[in-house]
Scaffold this active site. Structure first.
Site, PDB file in Angstrom:
ATOM      1  N   ILE A  92       0.857  -1.184   0.000  1.00 48.27           N
ATOM      2  CA  ILE A  92       0.000   0.000   0.000  1.00 48.27           C
ATOM      3  C   ILE A  92       0.893   1.235   0.000  1.00 48.27           C
ATOM      4  O   ILE A  92       1.729   1.411   0.889  1.00 48.27           O
ATOM      5  CB  ILE A  92      -0.927   0.010   1.233  1.00 48.27           C
ATOM      6  CG1 ILE A  92      -1.949  -1.136   1.142  1.00 48.27           C
ATOM      7  CG2 ILE A  92      -1.636   1.361   1.366  1.00 48.27           C
ATOM      8  CD1 ILE A  92      -2.941  -1.016   0.001  1.00 48.27           C
ATOM      9  N   LYS A  93       0.701   2.082  -1.019  1.00 51.51           N
ATOM     10  CA  LYS A  93       1.525   3.290  -1.129  1.00 51.51           C
ATOM     11  C   LYS A  93       0.874   4.453  -0.389  1.00 51.51           C
ATOM     12  O   LYS A  93      -0.317   4.717  -0.540  1.00 51.51           O
ATOM     13  CB  LYS A  93       1.711   3.682  -2.597  1.00 51.51           C
ATOM     14  CG  LYS A  93       2.733   2.847  -3.325  1.00 51.51           C
ATOM     15  CD  LYS A  93       2.894   3.289  -4.766  1.00 51.51           C
ATOM     16  CE  LYS A  93       3.841   4.456  -4.920  1.00 51.51           C
ATOM     17  NZ  LYS A  93       4.077   4.785  -6.346  1.00 51.51           N
ATOM     18  N   LEU A  94       1.686   5.135   0.389  1.00 51.05           N
ATOM     19  CA  LEU A  94       1.255   6.308   1.150  1.00 51.05           C
ATOM     20  C   LEU A  94       2.304   7.397   1.002  1.00 51.05           C
ATOM     21  O   LEU A  94       3.498   7.106   0.918  1.00 51.05           O
ATOM     22  CB  LEU A  94       1.123   5.957   2.639  1.00 51.05           C
ATOM     23  CG  LEU A  94       0.076   4.909   3.025  1.00 51.05           C
ATOM     24  CD1 LEU A  94       0.477   4.222   4.322  1.00 51.05           C
ATOM     25  CD2 LEU A  94      -1.292   5.568   3.171  1.00 51.05           C
TER      26      LEU A  94
END
Length: 316
Positions: free
Chosen positions: A131-133
């Site tokens: 998951i990219k943040l």
């Protein structure tokens, strides 16, 4: 002699920075990364129309509210593209949380869980997803929560050493320090080109890598945002490098020796105390380039997310 891409693969895990499945199939990377801009670009490829239609059908089954349908379609489209990519890469797909949640820890956690559930419902396990943040304080805190739940994260839009240090201290799985965007800023400011070895983006990633390895942090360093293959080759030996298809092709076409530049020292030096929020903000804000590029990156991803939503709304 083998190509530079083949030699690089022996030193570094090569990742494709694209949502174009055809390009991914061609270069056979280990992993792939996407972002709102790449999803928007992919959504305009004719072959992806069935994925959009399937995403719309899913959203309509979830809600009668058009605003919610648009949001659900965008999320499912990112997941559907990710699912297709996972058919051709053996490793992981990185899927990004809406950039407009970059300063909302709780909102980011909720959105990440939703994306993971969509993948899980399609039979994709967590060990194939990142998951990219955005590497804001709030994004890093969201990642800290998610990592404890078994959801691995890729912290992106990383421009300062403070961001990198905070990510390691939060125990995030992977960071994506940007190279080319850092160089762009210094090139515009100083009005000159840089040799690859003195490229400010290369220097930044090298410093982060060395710090992590000195203190024995397990967070993976994945250099990103390259402008030329010179930058890439100066980071040979980095844990991972995510590279656009055009630069993968240049590496495929190039011959000559690739020298390992980054070496894991397997250090065990005693780590400093974790940064406080105040220390993070102070350190990060000492770097005008990082402040400007982080804000700029979030804005640009949000703009492209908005464009995708308009495109989807017109098809509902």
């Amino acid at each position: 002699m083998s190509t530079k891409l083949e030699q690089l693969r022996a030193l570094t895990t090569v990742v494709a920075d694209t949502g174009d499945i055809e390009a991914i199939s061609k270069y056979q990377p280990e992993d792939a990364t996407t972002n709102p801009s790449l999803i928007l670009k992919a959504a305009q490829i004719a072959e992806y129309a069935p994925l959009i239609d399937a995403s719309i059908a899913y959203a309509k089954a979830q809600s009668n509210d058009k605003t919610q349908q648009v949001a659900d379609t965008c999320d499912m489209l990112a997941v559907n593209i990710g699912k297709e990519i996972l058919k051709v890469v053996p490793g992981r797909i990185s899927t990004e949380v809406d950039a407009r949640l970059s300063y909302d820890t709780e909102g980011s956690v909720i959105k990440a869980r939703q994306l993971i559930k969509m993948y899980n419902d399609a039979g994709i396990t967590n060990d194939r997803i990142l998951i990219k943040l955005a590497s804001t304080w709030e994004g890093i805190r969201a990642a800290e929560v998610l990592e404890k739940e078994g959801i691995n994260c890729n912290l992106t839009l990383l421009f300062s050493f403070a961001q990198a240090r905070a990510c390691a201290e939060a125990g995030v799985f992977l960071i994506s320090p940007f190279v080319g965007r850092i160089m762009d800023w210094y090139k515009a400011k100083e009005g000159r080109d840089f040799e690859s070895s003195e490229d400010p983006g290369v220097v930044s990633v090298t410093g982060i890598y060395d710090y992590y390895k000195t203190y024995g942090y397990n967070t993976v360093v994945m250099g990103a945002s390259f402008r030329n293959i010179g930058e890439i080759l100066e980071l040979a030996g980095c844990d991972r490098l995510t590279i656009s298809p055009n630069l993968l092709q240049e590496l495929e076409d190039a011959t000559g020796e690739v020298v390992e530049k980054l070496i894991d020292t397997n250090g065990t030096k005693e780590r400093p105390a974790a940064m406080t929020h105040a220390e993070f903000l102070w350190e990060h804000n000492q770097d005008p380039m990082a402040v400007e590029k982080l804000a700029d990156g979030i804005r640009n991803f949000a703009v492209d997310q908005g464009k995708l939503e308009v495109m989807i709304a017109e098809r509902l």
